[in-house]
Design an enzyme around this catalytic site. Structure first.
Site, PDB file in Angstrom:
ATOM      1  N   TYR A  36     -16.770  18.031 -13.441  1.00 12.12           N
ATOM      2  CA  TYR A  36     -17.165  16.617 -13.588  1.00 12.12           C
ATOM      3  C   TYR A  36     -18.227  16.245 -12.547  1.00 12.12           C
ATOM      4  O   TYR A  36     -18.127  16.644 -11.381  1.00 12.12           O
ATOM      5  CB  TYR A  36     -15.912  15.732 -13.434  1.00 12.12           C
ATOM      6  CG  TYR A  36     -16.204  14.267 -13.386  1.00 12.12           C
ATOM      7  CD1 TYR A  36     -16.655  13.595 -14.517  1.00 12.12           C
ATOM      8  CD2 TYR A  36     -16.057  13.543 -12.216  1.00 12.12           C
ATOM      9  CE1 TYR A  36     -16.944  12.249 -14.473  1.00 12.12           C
ATOM     10  CE2 TYR A  36     -16.333  12.188 -12.161  1.00 12.12           C
ATOM     11  CZ  TYR A  36     -16.780  11.548 -13.295  1.00 12.12           C
ATOM     12  OH  TYR A  36     -17.068  10.209 -13.248  1.00 12.12           O
ATOM     13  N   ARG A  85       0.823  -1.214   0.000  1.00 14.17           N
ATOM     14  CA  ARG A  85       0.000   0.000   0.000  1.00 14.17           C
ATOM     15  C   ARG A  85       0.861   1.269   0.000  1.00 14.17           C
ATOM     16  O   ARG A  85       0.582   2.226  -0.696  1.00 14.17           O
ATOM     17  CB  ARG A  85      -0.967  -0.010   1.192  1.00 14.17           C
ATOM     18  CG  ARG A  85      -1.754   1.266   1.331  1.00 14.17           C
ATOM     19  CD  ARG A  85      -3.004   1.186   2.232  1.00 14.17           C
ATOM     20  NE  ARG A  85      -3.007   0.149   3.226  1.00 14.17           N
ATOM     21  CZ  ARG A  85      -2.402   0.210   4.415  1.00 14.17           C
ATOM     22  NH1 ARG A  85      -1.718   1.285   4.757  1.00 14.17           N
ATOM     23  NH2 ARG A  85      -2.478  -0.804   5.263  1.00 14.17           N
ATOM     24  N   ASP A 115      -8.059  19.464 -13.152  1.00 13.70           N
ATOM     25  CA  ASP A 115      -8.425  18.123 -13.626  1.00 13.70           C
ATOM     26  C   ASP A 115      -8.140  18.095 -15.135  1.00 13.70           C
ATOM     27  O   ASP A 115      -8.853  18.721 -15.916  1.00 13.70           O
ATOM     28  CB  ASP A 115      -9.904  17.858 -13.328  1.00 13.70           C
ATOM     29  CG  ASP A 115     -10.347  16.449 -13.757  1.00 13.70           C
ATOM     30  OD1 ASP A 115      -9.700  15.857 -14.649  1.00 13.70           O
ATOM     31  OD2 ASP A 115     -11.350  15.964 -13.199  1.00 13.70           O
ATOM     32  N   LYS A 173      -9.793   7.106 -18.494  1.00 14.03           N
ATOM     33  CA  LYS A 173     -10.234   7.619 -19.779  1.00 14.03           C
ATOM     34  C   LYS A 173      -9.122   7.442 -20.820  1.00 14.03           C
ATOM     35  O   LYS A 173      -8.860   6.334 -21.231  1.00 14.03           O
ATOM     36  CB  LYS A 173     -10.685   9.072 -19.613  1.00 14.03           C
ATOM     37  CG  LYS A 173     -11.613   9.284 -18.392  1.00 14.03           C
ATOM     38  CD  LYS A 173     -12.937   8.542 -18.493  1.00 14.03           C
ATOM     39  CE  LYS A 173     -13.704   8.486 -17.176  1.00 14.03           C
ATOM     40  NZ  LYS A 173     -13.985   9.757 -16.529  1.00 14.03           N
TER      41      LYS A 173
HETATM   42  C1  LIG Z   1     -14.173  10.101 -15.211  1.00 12.72           C
HETATM   43  C2  LIG Z   1     -13.700  11.394 -14.684  1.00 12.72           C
HETATM   44  C3  LIG Z   1     -13.295  11.528 -13.344  1.00 12.72           C
HETATM   45  C4  LIG Z   1     -13.398  10.395 -12.346  1.00 12.72           C
HETATM   46  O1  LIG Z   1     -12.595   9.315 -12.697  1.00 12.72           O
HETATM   47  P1  LIG Z   1     -12.929   7.787 -12.266  1.00 12.72           P
HETATM   48  O2  LIG Z   1     -11.724   7.077 -12.762  1.00 12.72           O
HETATM   49  O3  LIG Z   1     -14.190   7.401 -12.945  1.00 12.72           O
HETATM   50  O4  LIG Z   1     -13.058   7.775 -10.789  1.00 12.72           O
HETATM   51  C5  LIG Z   1     -12.820  12.761 -12.932  1.00 12.72           C
HETATM   52  N1  LIG Z   1     -12.757  13.814 -13.773  1.00 12.72           N
HETATM   53  C6  LIG Z   1     -13.132  13.716 -15.056  1.00 12.72           C
HETATM   54  C7  LIG Z   1     -13.042  14.909 -15.934  1.00 12.72           C
HETATM   55  C8  LIG Z   1     -13.621  12.510 -15.550  1.00 12.72           C
HETATM   56  O5  LIG Z   1     -14.023  12.442 -16.831  1.00 12.72           O
END
Ligand SMILES: *Cc1c(COP(=O)(O)O)cnc(C)c1O
Length: 392
Positions: free
Chosen positions: A111, A59, A182, A207
């Site tokens: 998001y 961890r 982000d 993504k």
């Molecule tokens: C999908 C997404 C997240 C969250 O990510 P997860 O891997 O689904 O927890 C955060 N910010 C953006 C812009 C996203 O598209």
């Protein structure tokens, strides 16, 4: 050490490109394997005299996650990178930098999961989230003693509106606030917020970085040593870390990230152009499309529009009929995978927002968001055309 960092920063011709970094950062020096090994051990032998070892318990850190974090840092040109089990765990670690009483300013079209975190988790931690429609309209008057962080997503999801990173970062820093960006939609291939002065970058690696819709992961990068210590603590104390197999898979997936994104972006540009002149479409939203000013700002801070676009069907075009008639894009949440996905933000990604909050953020009930995959562009356009024809 089994794994070495091989990729040079520069070649005689100049700095090494991100395509090369994505492929060449890791090598197994011990065996000469071109693919790094996976270490599954949960625990590691320690020196009885000192109690120390290169690794102690999975961890806290482990060789495979460390390999991935080396690649992630190299992609962003960052001092520190941390891999989490999901993008939301990464965002949660960034919010862990806050203390009771602090306020965060965030864009109203952030998001959906981040909105949910601020809306539902902040109150119990005595944190305040303030949503603003347009971060570019922020002035000194928006900051108070309590404002500790500005959370930015540019392009914003799903409106693809742009925030001027340099301006908002300078303003936030004037008031002693941290800036978290982000960068999921752009990835380090297209935008590097740390180089523009951001304190922390988070990404959902689920993504584009993973890119095959079969893996959840999150990333935090920073150049700040004190912030890095707190993010490492979040890994260890909260435990939302990425497992070795997933870290290994992400290392492999990242090798084709620049290539995938180049194809996806080129197709997205072609589709946006096609839809703009289509009579069954009333609006097409792409990064910077809202105004000439936004286009200039986006071009100054990112090297391309990415591969997500949103559009509205014209009056008289039936949304459900259109979605049912599509044969290629899958009707599903998420984005960034090799397969095209289409979604309806008002009922899917942004259903956590109230209708009023959605309206304020410019997310109409008719808006559809398309994440363009790597299918052939002619097939994608032919499919969109036949589905639009079927829905009129
Ligand atoms: C999908 C997404 C997240 C969250 O990510 P997860 O891997 O689904 O927890 C955060 N910010 C953006 C812009 C996203 O598209």
């Amino acid at each position: 050490m089994v794994v070495g960092i091989r990729s040079p920063d520069r070649l005689p011709g100049g700095p090494v490109h991100i395509d090369t970094i994505a492929v060449q950062t890791l090598r197994d020096h011990e065996h000469g394997a071109v693919v790094p090994p996976v270490h599954l051990a949960s625990t590691f032998e320690l020196d009885p005299a000192t109690g120390e070892g290169a690794y102690a318990y999975q961890r806290g850190s482990n060789p495979t996650r460390a390999q991935l974090e080396t690649v992630l840092a190299a992609l962003d040109g960052a001092e520190h990178a941390f891999a989490f089990a999901t993008g939301m765990a990464a965002t949660g670690a960034a919010f862990g930098l806050l203390a009771a009483g602090d306020e965060v300013i965030a864009s109203a079209s952030v998001y959906g999961g981040t909105y949910r975190f601020i809306d539902r988790i902040f109150p119990a931690r005595d944190l305040t989230g303030r949503f603003v429609d347009d971060l570019d309209a922020l002035t000194d008057a928006d900051f108070s003693e309590r404002t500790r962080m500005v959370f930015i997503e540019t392009p914003a999801n799903p409106t693809l509106s742009i925030t001027d990173l340099r301006r908002v970062i300078a303003l936030a820093h004037d008031h002693g606030a941290l800036v978290v960006v982000d960068n999921t939609f752009m990835t380090p291939v297209l935008q590097k917020p740390l180089a523009l002065g951001a304190d922390v970058v988070v990404q959902s690696a689920t993504k584009y970085l993973a890119g095959h819709s079969d893996l959840l992961a999150g990333v935090v990068t920073t150049d700040d040593d004190a912030i890095a210590e707190q993010i490492a603590l979040a890994q260890k104390a909260l435990g939302g870390v990425l497992a070795p197999f997933d870290a290994y898979r992400l290392i492999q997936d990242i090798k084709t990230l620049p290539l995938r994104l180049e194809r996806q972006q080129a197709s997205a540009v072609a589709i946006a152009e096609h839809l703009r002149s289509h009579e069954a479409i009333s609006a097409v939203l792409t990064p910077g499309s809202a105004s000439e000013e936004q286009a200039v700002v986006h071009a100054s801070q990112a090297s391309g529009p990415g591969a997500v676009l949103s559009f509205e069907l014209a009056d008289g075009v039936d949304r459900v009929a259109f979605l049912r008639a599509l044969r290629i894009p899958v009707y599903a949440v998420s984005l960034g995978g090799v397969e095209s996905l289409i979604c309806h933000p008002a009922t899917m990604t942004h259903e956590a927002m109230t209708p009023a909050a959605r309206a304020a953020a410019g997310i109409s009930d008719e808006l559809l968001r398309l994440s363009v995959g790597i299918e052939h562009i002619d097939d994608l356009i032919a499919d969109l055309d036949q589905a639009l024809a079927a829905a009129r």
